[in-house]
Design an enzyme around this catalytic site. Structure first.
Site, short mmCIF file in Angstrom:
data_model
loop_
_atom_site.label_atom_id
_atom_site.label_comp_id
_atom_site.label_asym_id
_atom_site.label_seq_id
_atom_site.Cartn_x
_atom_site.Cartn_y
_atom_site.Cartn_z
N TYR A 101 0.83 -1.22 0.00
CA TYR A 101 0.00 0.00 0.00
C TYR A 101 0.85 1.27 0.00
CZ TYR A 101 -4.11 -2.88 0.24
OH TYR A 101 -5.08 -3.79 -0.07
N ASP A 144 -8.70 5.30 -4.40
CA ASP A 144 -8.03 6.57 -4.73
C ASP A 144 -8.97 7.74 -4.42
OD1 ASP A 144 -9.63 7.45 -7.12
OD2 ASP A 144 -8.83 5.61 -8.02
N HIS A 164 -14.92 0.54 -0.34
CA HIS A 164 -13.75 -0.27 -0.04
C HIS A 164 -12.66 0.54 0.68
CE1 HIS A 164 -14.83 -3.47 -3.32
NE2 HIS A 164 -15.59 -3.55 -2.24
N CYS A 209 0.51 6.25 16.32
CA CYS A 209 -0.86 6.77 16.17
C CYS A 209 -0.93 8.16 16.79
CB CYS A 209 -1.87 5.85 16.85
SG CYS A 209 -3.54 6.56 16.86
N GLY A 262 -16.89 1.03 -15.32
CA GLY A 262 -15.49 0.62 -15.15
C GLY A 262 -15.26 -0.42 -14.08
N ASN A 312 -18.61 0.43 -19.77
CA ASN A 312 -17.37 -0.29 -19.47
C ASN A 312 -16.60 -0.50 -20.77
OD1 ASN A 312 -15.90 -1.40 -17.26
ND2 ASN A 312 -16.37 -3.47 -17.95
C1 BV8 Z 1 -17.79 -9.02 2.09
C2 BV8 Z 1 -8.90 -3.86 -1.33
C3 BV8 Z 1 -19.42 -9.63 3.75
C4 BV8 Z 1 -8.54 -2.49 -1.56
C5 BV8 Z 1 -10.49 -5.07 -2.65
C6 BV8 Z 1 -17.06 -16.75 -2.72
C7 BV8 Z 1 -15.92 -17.23 -2.09
C8 BV8 Z 1 -15.17 -16.44 -1.23
C9 BV8 Z 1 -15.53 -15.16 -0.97
C10 BV8 Z 1 -16.65 -14.68 -1.61
C11 BV8 Z 1 -17.41 -15.48 -2.46
N1 BV8 Z 1 -18.45 -14.73 -2.92
C12 BV8 Z 1 -18.34 -13.52 -2.39
C13 BV8 Z 1 -17.25 -13.47 -1.58
C14 BV8 Z 1 -16.82 -12.33 -0.81
C15 BV8 Z 1 -15.72 -11.48 -1.39
C16 BV8 Z 1 -15.71 -11.58 -2.91
O1 BV8 Z 1 -16.44 -10.93 -3.61
N2 BV8 Z 1 -14.83 -12.38 -3.46
C17 BV8 Z 1 -14.79 -12.55 -4.92
C18 BV8 Z 1 -13.36 -12.62 -5.35
C19 BV8 Z 1 -15.62 -13.75 -5.27
N3 BV8 Z 1 -16.01 -10.13 -0.99
C20 BV8 Z 1 -15.62 -9.66 0.17
O2 BV8 Z 1 -14.90 -10.30 0.94
C21 BV8 Z 1 -16.11 -8.29 0.56
N4 BV8 Z 1 -16.69 -8.31 1.84
O3 BV8 Z 1 -18.35 -9.70 1.26
O4 BV8 Z 1 -18.27 -8.87 3.38
C22 BV8 Z 1 -20.74 -8.97 3.45
C23 BV8 Z 1 -21.88 -9.64 3.77
C24 BV8 Z 1 -23.10 -9.08 3.52
C25 BV8 Z 1 -23.23 -7.83 2.96
C26 BV8 Z 1 -22.10 -7.16 2.65
C27 BV8 Z 1 -20.87 -7.74 2.88
C28 BV8 Z 1 -14.98 -7.29 0.61
C29 BV8 Z 1 -14.43 -7.02 -0.76
C30 BV8 Z 1 -13.33 -5.98 -0.66
C31 BV8 Z 1 -12.35 -6.20 -1.71
N5 BV8 Z 1 -11.28 -5.23 -1.66
N6 BV8 Z 1 -9.32 -4.51 -2.52
C32 BV8 Z 1 -7.48 -2.38 -2.57
O5 BV8 Z 1 -6.37 -2.87 -2.34
O6 BV8 Z 1 -7.75 -1.74 -3.59
S1 BV8 Z 1 -10.95 -5.81 -4.15
C33 BV8 Z 1 -10.58 -4.94 -5.55
O7 BV8 Z 1 -11.62 -5.35 -6.46
C34 BV8 Z 1 -10.63 -3.47 -5.49
O8 BV8 Z 1 -10.97 -2.96 -4.27
C35 BV8 Z 1 -11.71 -3.11 -6.47
O9 BV8 Z 1 -12.41 -2.04 -6.02
C36 BV8 Z 1 -12.56 -4.33 -6.53
C37 BV8 Z 1 -13.39 -4.43 -7.75
O10 BV8 Z 1 -12.56 -4.47 -8.90
P1 BV8 Z 1 -12.91 -3.55 -10.14
O11 BV8 Z 1 -12.94 -2.16 -9.67
O12 BV8 Z 1 -14.10 -4.08 -10.81
O13 BV8 Z 1 -11.59 -3.74 -11.02
P2 BV8 Z 1 -11.30 -4.87 -12.12
O14 BV8 Z 1 -9.86 -4.78 -12.45
O15 BV8 Z 1 -11.81 -6.18 -11.71
O16 BV8 Z 1 -12.16 -4.43 -13.40
C38 BV8 Z 1 -11.88 -3.25 -14.10
C39 BV8 Z 1 -12.89 -3.10 -15.23
O17 BV8 Z 1 -12.68 -1.85 -15.84
C40 BV8 Z 1 -12.76 -4.17 -16.31
O18 BV8 Z 1 -14.05 -4.68 -16.62
C41 BV8 Z 1 -12.18 -3.42 -17.49
O19 BV8 Z 1 -12.66 -3.91 -18.74
C42 BV8 Z 1 -12.68 -2.03 -17.25
N7 BV8 Z 1 -11.84 -0.97 -17.83
C43 BV8 Z 1 -10.48 -0.93 -17.95
N8 BV8 Z 1 -10.10 0.23 -18.51
C44 BV8 Z 1 -11.23 0.94 -18.71
C45 BV8 Z 1 -12.34 0.19 -18.28
N9 BV8 Z 1 -13.59 0.63 -18.40
C46 BV8 Z 1 -13.79 1.86 -18.91
N10 BV8 Z 1 -12.78 2.65 -19.34
C47 BV8 Z 1 -11.50 2.23 -19.26
N11 BV8 Z 1 -10.50 3.02 -19.70
#
Ligand code: BV8
Length: 241
Positions: A58, A98, A113, A140, A180, A207
């Site tokens: 980070y 960010d 997040h 802290c 996005g 997207n």
């Molecule tokens: C929770 C930290 C309980 C910060 C991030 C099955 C098994 C195990 C676990 C789970 C499961 N099902 C669900 C879960 C839970 C888990 C989860 O989802 N896992 C996934 C992998 C299956 N989720 C959690 O644990 C969450 N907490 O569920 O709590 C709960 C219960 C009840 C109610 C509520 C909650 C916590 C999730 C927190 C994740 N933290 N990172 C950091 O370091 O940044 S994840 C990471 O992914 C980032 O934070 C980011 O925000 C997030 C999402 O990613 P995207 O933003 O979508 O980015 P990505 O690269 O994937 O996609 C980019 C897109 O942009 C692409 O489509 C691309 O084509 C497009 N693009 C690119 N360039 C452009 C563009 N579009 C337009 N213009 C461009 N120029």
């Protein structure tokens, strides 16, 4: 465009909206998770096992975000304009850690997040603005304990922020727009279904390519956010009541 003129809008953004500002996405071929494992840096277990490695991950992203060259792009600015000029309600929910939406002028914003430029003390729970490096000796400013600060982001397995506020807005909205994001991380990936479940929301995906939840959107436009978002905002404001 949508059938009815919306009054209440919820916009969800993901890493794609900041890509053209120079910040990497996560799951694209050149994304962050191509070179680092989630289990090593983005879970509470990773932090417990190796806090120095998590701090380093980070710290690098924080100093990258603070580079002069990283600035809001036309998509961030268009969303800030929409908030200023839209006569109805607009909630912007971002998965991004960010601060580019704020720098562009967005104010009604949820960082579900967390935020890279804040730290949280595990001893006293205080959340503090933080722009320098974090390490095992960081003090802290609130309680004076050393080594208890962590970056204020939501790791896998942790509860995202302000979920009640988000679900209230989703249940009441006329228009849900996803920008996005790959739609692969829950609960954010489920927002489109939630907005539809109330039976009212028109759903729009902006997207680079179809997301995992693509079939749940009534309307889809594909291309770079810096072009799609300003064009959509212009269209919406031209039709405002
Ligand atoms: C929770 C930290 C309980 C910060 C991030 C099955 C098994 C195990 C676990 C789970 C499961 N099902 C669900 C879960 C839970 C888990 C989860 O989802 N896992 C996934 C992998 C299956 N989720 C959690 O644990 C969450 N907490 O569920 O709590 C709960 C219960 C009840 C109610 C509520 C909650 C916590 C999730 C927190 C994740 N933290 N990172 C950091 O370091 O940044 S994840 C990471 O992914 C980032 O934070 C980011 O925000 C997030 C999402 O990613 P995207 O933003 O979508 O980015 P990505 O690269 O994937 O996609 C980019 C897109 O942009 C692409 O489509 C691309 O084509 C497009 N693009 C690119 N360039 C452009 C563009 N579009 C337009 N213009 C461009 N120029």
């Amino acid at each position: 465009m949508q059938q009815r003129l919306p009054r209440k809008i919820v916009v969800l953004t993901g890493a794609g909206v900041s890509r053209e500002s120079g910040l990497a996405t996560f799951r694209d071929a050149d994304g962050i998770w191509a070179s680092v494992r989630i289990e090593d840096v983005a879970t509470p277990e990773a932090f417990a096992a190796n806090p120095a490695r998590v701090h380093a991950f980070y710290n690098a992203r924080r100093s990258g975000l603070l580079e002069e060259v990283i600035q809001p792009n036309p998509a961030h600015r268009a969303l800030a304009r929409l908030e200023r000029e839209w006569p109805g309600e607009l909630l912007l929910v971002t998965q991004n850690i960010d601060d580019l939406h704020e720098r562009a002028g967005s104010r009604n914003l949820v960082h579900m997040h967390g935020e890279l430029l804040k730290t949280r003390c595990l001893a006293c729970e205080e959340v503090i603005e933080w722009r320098q490096e974090l390490d095992l000796e960081s003090l802290c400013p609130a309680c004076g304990q050393r080594g208890r600060l962590r970056v204020n982001v939501v790791w896998f397995g942790e509860m995202p922020h302000e979920m009640e506020r988000i679900y209230d807005a989703l249940d009441a909205c006329d228009l849900f727009v996803s920008i996005g994001t790959s739609g692969s991380v829950y609960p954010a990936a489920g927002f489109v279904a939630e907005a539809r479940a109330a039976g009212r929301a028109h759903t729009l995906e902006l997207n680079l390519e179809p997301s995992e939840g693509e079939s749940l959107f009534h309307e889809k436009r594909y291309g770079p956010a810096s072009e799609l978002v300003p064009a959509w905002v212009e269209e919406l404001l031209a039709n405002r009541p």
